[in-house]
Design an enzyme around this catalytic site. Structure first.
Site, PDB file in Angstrom:
ATOM      1  N   TYR A  54      39.618  26.659  52.729  1.00  0.00           N
ATOM      2  CA  TYR A  54      39.683  27.465  51.686  1.00  0.00           C
ATOM      3  C   TYR A  54      39.487  26.867  50.254  1.00  0.00           C
ATOM      4  O   TYR A  54      40.439  26.152  49.914  1.00  0.00           O
ATOM      5  CB  TYR A  54      40.956  28.204  51.355  1.00  0.00           C
ATOM      6  CG  TYR A  54      41.348  29.190  52.652  1.00  0.00           C
ATOM      7  CD1 TYR A  54      40.203  29.709  53.421  1.00  0.00           C
ATOM      8  CD2 TYR A  54      42.471  29.603  53.001  1.00  0.00           C
ATOM      9  CE1 TYR A  54      40.563  30.544  54.616  1.00  0.00           C
ATOM     10  CE2 TYR A  54      42.992  30.469  54.060  1.00  0.00           C
ATOM     11  CZ  TYR A  54      41.735  30.709  54.805  1.00  0.00           C
ATOM     12  OH  TYR A  54      41.962  31.702  56.000  1.00  0.00           O
ATOM     13  N   HIS A  95      41.189  27.187  63.364  1.00  0.00           N
ATOM     14  CA  HIS A  95      40.648  28.173  62.713  1.00  0.00           C
ATOM     15  C   HIS A  95      39.785  29.205  63.504  1.00  0.00           C
ATOM     16  O   HIS A  95      39.654  30.213  63.231  1.00  0.00           O
ATOM     17  CB  HIS A  95      40.145  27.930  61.432  1.00  0.00           C
ATOM     18  CG  HIS A  95      40.248  28.750  60.152  1.00  0.00           C
ATOM     19  ND1 HIS A  95      40.071  28.277  58.931  1.00  0.00           N
ATOM     20  CD2 HIS A  95      40.132  30.037  60.222  1.00  0.00           C
ATOM     21  CE1 HIS A  95      39.871  29.270  58.086  1.00  0.00           C
ATOM     22  NE2 HIS A  95      40.161  30.526  58.745  1.00  0.00           N
ATOM     23  N   GLY A 124      42.329  45.251  54.570  1.00  0.00           N
ATOM     24  CA  GLY A 124      40.814  45.470  54.765  1.00  0.00           C
ATOM     25  C   GLY A 124      40.001  44.851  53.443  1.00  0.00           C
ATOM     26  O   GLY A 124      39.122  45.281  53.032  1.00  0.00           O
ATOM     27  N   ARG A 125      40.602  43.490  53.187  1.00  0.00           N
ATOM     28  CA  ARG A 125      39.954  42.809  52.243  1.00  0.00           C
ATOM     29  C   ARG A 125      40.018  43.578  50.762  1.00  0.00           C
ATOM     30  O   ARG A 125      39.100  43.314  50.004  1.00  0.00           O
ATOM     31  CB  ARG A 125      38.605  42.336  52.489  1.00  0.00           C
ATOM     32  CG  ARG A 125      38.407  41.460  53.716  1.00  0.00           C
ATOM     33  CD  ARG A 125      37.085  41.314  53.983  1.00  0.00           C
ATOM     34  NE  ARG A 125      37.016  40.473  55.480  1.00  0.00           N
ATOM     35  CZ  ARG A 125      37.352  39.264  55.395  1.00  0.00           C
ATOM     36  NH1 ARG A 125      37.800  38.353  54.448  1.00  0.00           N
ATOM     37  NH2 ARG A 125      37.398  38.694  56.943  1.00  0.00           N
ATOM     38  N   GLY A 126      41.036  44.211  50.619  1.00  0.00           N
ATOM     39  CA  GLY A 126      41.224  45.043  49.483  1.00  0.00           C
ATOM     40  C   GLY A 126      40.729  46.490  49.474  1.00  0.00           C
ATOM     41  O   GLY A 126      41.182  47.350  48.718  1.00  0.00           O
TER      42      GLY A 126
HETATM   43  P1  ATR Z   1      42.457  38.756  52.820  1.00  0.00           P
HETATM   44  O1  ATR Z   1      43.324  38.508  54.028  1.00  0.00           O
HETATM   45  O2  ATR Z   1      41.138  38.540  53.081  1.00  0.00           O
HETATM   46  O3  ATR Z   1      43.025  38.248  51.690  1.00  0.00           O
HETATM   47  P2  ATR Z   1      43.610  41.512  52.323  1.00  0.00           P
HETATM   48  O4  ATR Z   1      44.855  40.845  52.438  1.00  0.00           O
HETATM   49  O5  ATR Z   1      43.338  42.694  53.269  1.00  0.00           O
HETATM   50  O6  ATR Z   1      42.415  40.471  52.581  1.00  0.00           O
HETATM   51  O7  ATR Z   1      43.135  41.954  50.750  1.00  0.00           O
HETATM   52  C1  ATR Z   1      42.878  40.936  49.639  1.00  0.00           C
HETATM   53  C2  ATR Z   1      42.582  41.785  48.620  1.00  0.00           C
HETATM   54  O8  ATR Z   1      43.328  42.821  48.182  1.00  0.00           O
HETATM   55  C3  ATR Z   1      42.269  41.075  47.299  1.00  0.00           C
HETATM   56  O9  ATR Z   1      40.844  41.265  46.778  1.00  0.00           O
HETATM   57  C4  ATR Z   1      43.433  41.406  46.420  1.00  0.00           C
HETATM   58  O10 ATR Z   1      43.005  41.451  45.156  1.00  0.00           O
HETATM   59  P3  ATR Z   1      44.106  40.846  43.739  1.00  0.00           P
HETATM   60  O11 ATR Z   1      43.901  39.542  44.032  1.00  0.00           O
HETATM   61  O12 ATR Z   1      43.301  41.363  42.630  1.00  0.00           O
HETATM   62  O13 ATR Z   1      45.367  41.390  44.240  1.00  0.00           O
HETATM   63  C5  ATR Z   1      43.566  42.814  46.945  1.00  0.00           C
HETATM   64  N1  ATR Z   1      44.905  43.405  46.650  1.00  0.00           N
HETATM   65  C6  ATR Z   1      46.195  42.849  47.316  1.00  0.00           C
HETATM   66  N2  ATR Z   1      47.189  43.571  47.003  1.00  0.00           N
HETATM   67  C7  ATR Z   1      46.864  44.647  46.391  1.00  0.00           C
HETATM   68  C8  ATR Z   1      47.505  45.771  45.748  1.00  0.00           C
HETATM   69  N3  ATR Z   1      48.760  45.816  45.883  1.00  0.00           N
HETATM   70  N4  ATR Z   1      46.609  46.468  45.051  1.00  0.00           N
HETATM   71  C9  ATR Z   1      45.322  46.451  44.808  1.00  0.00           C
HETATM   72  N5  ATR Z   1      44.683  45.441  45.484  1.00  0.00           N
HETATM   73  C10 ATR Z   1      45.250  44.534  46.115  1.00  0.00           C
END
Ligand code: ATR
Length: 328
Positions: free
Chosen positions: A56, A125, A208-210
């Site tokens: 990362y 990983h 779901g990646r946001g």
């Molecule tokens: P990952 O595991 O890849 O981090 P995730 O947890 O499914 O994926 O989602 C992460 C994404 O959700 C990020 O883009 C995050 O954006 P921010 O950094 O702007 O928060 C977004 N995200 C996380 N919590 C959120 C919330 N409560 N409302 C809106 N977006 C959110």
């Protein structure tokens, strides 16, 4: 707050923090001071499980955690990962190296960047397909004997690989993508295997990646973003289809007086009592909201509405090369 253990850990908040987005893959990295502030505020809010990896930001994310936690190390359970190799200049993926020599190198580097003498959970990983899993896990077990690692984990492996690895050394955690939209661990026997072996399932990308937490069609990448170029689920017709499904999650959320993101996290945690979720965020307000998911309860009807969605999702979660590195 729901608490769950991972290996020999004390009971941890079942909602941890995925730290990847602070340093890589989702737009510009955070400035170190901002990342440190957010990480320390997370601890103050009761978050005690932080997930990072060598890849990362090529060490940047581990250094952010090192700067935030060096003076409060006993309050946090730190998970990091090794294996995938990347070109330091181009960021291009160079395969996975699960050799004993690379394990040793990576761990020493992680300890240095994280500013600590031990890692609480150390994952492979991605599987190194060029060698037996037993070889890599054997090398990881040596680090446990040396006292540098407390627990061993694997990521994105099959139930068969998990079982084989577990014979070499107990596997405390299996990290896989798991969300309302991504449920292969339930159908491929992976979740069952973790329950049988006493392995905690760490659900990554539970939002779901946001996409499940308020993604909008107007979204614009802020710098290089994985979702803009490498995630079929976020492109073209698939994206249109999937965003329509998210509207159903939003309707369920509104009935429950919650947000869609909270519904997504509560859903993941309630599928089994050995699941912890590590949503990622770079914003304190979103972190607070995510922690509120622990209070969301479903009726049979709302669960059925959510359970019906996965089958309708379109587009793979990774592009072709990414899909080759999972299910190892
Ligand atoms: P990952 O595991 O890849 O981090 P995730 O947890 O499914 O994926 O989602 C992460 C994404 O959700 C990020 O883009 C995050 O954006 P921010 O950094 O702007 O928060 C977004 N995200 C996380 N919590 C959120 C919330 N409560 N409302 C809106 N977006 C959110």
């Amino acid at each position: 707050m729901i608490k769950r253990t991972i290996g020999d850990s004390r009971p941890l908040n079942a909602i941890g923090l995925g730290c990847m987005g602070m340093a890589a893959f989702y737009g510009k990295p955070m400035e170190e001071a901002d990342a440190v502030k957010l990480l320390q505020e997370a601890v103050d809010l009761g978050v005690d499980h932080f997930d990072t990896a060598e890849m990362y930001g090529l060490g940047l994310n581990e250094r952010q955690l090192g700067a935030a936690f060096h003076d409060r190390r006993e309050k946090v359970f730190i998970a990091t990962k090794f294996g995938p190799k990347m070109d330091a200049n181009t960021g291009q993926r160079l395969g996975v190296d699960g050799s004993a020599a690379n394990a040793k190198r990576a761990l020493e580097q992680s300890l240095r960047f994280l500013n600590t003498d031990h890692v609480d959970l150390w994952y492979l990983h991605r599987r190194d397909f060029s060698r037996p899993i037993e070889e890599t896990v054997g090398a990881m077990a040596d680090a446990v004997k040396e006292g540098k690692v407390r627990n061993i984990g694997l990521s994105e492996v099959t139930a068969e690989t998990l079982r084989a690895a577990h014979k070499v050394h107990p596997i405390a955690a299996l990290q896989s993508e798991f969300s309302i939209f991504t449920r292969f661990i339930e159908t491929d026997g992976i979740l069952d295997a973790t329950r049988e072996l006493g392995t905690t399932l760490v659900a990554y990308s539970p939002l779901g990646r946001g996409m499940l937490a308020g993604w909008s069609k107007d979204w614009q990448a802020n710098g290089w973003d994985f979702r803009a170029s490498m995630a079929p689920r976020f492109a073209g017709e698939a994206l249109e289809n999937n965003l329509a499904l998210v509207e159903e999650i939003a309707r369920v959320a509104s009935d429950l007086d919650a947000t869609a993101g909270q519904v997504a996290l509560a859903w993941a945690l309630q599928r089994a009592d050995n699941i912890v979720a590590i949503p990622g965020t770079t914003k304190l307000a979103n972190l607070r909201q995510n922690l509120g998911a622990a209070n969301v309860k479903f009726t049979a009807d709302t669960l059925a509405r959510l359970d019906a969605l996965a089958a309708k999702v379109k587009g793979d979660r990774y592009d072709e090369s990414g899909m080759k590195s999972v299910n190892g």
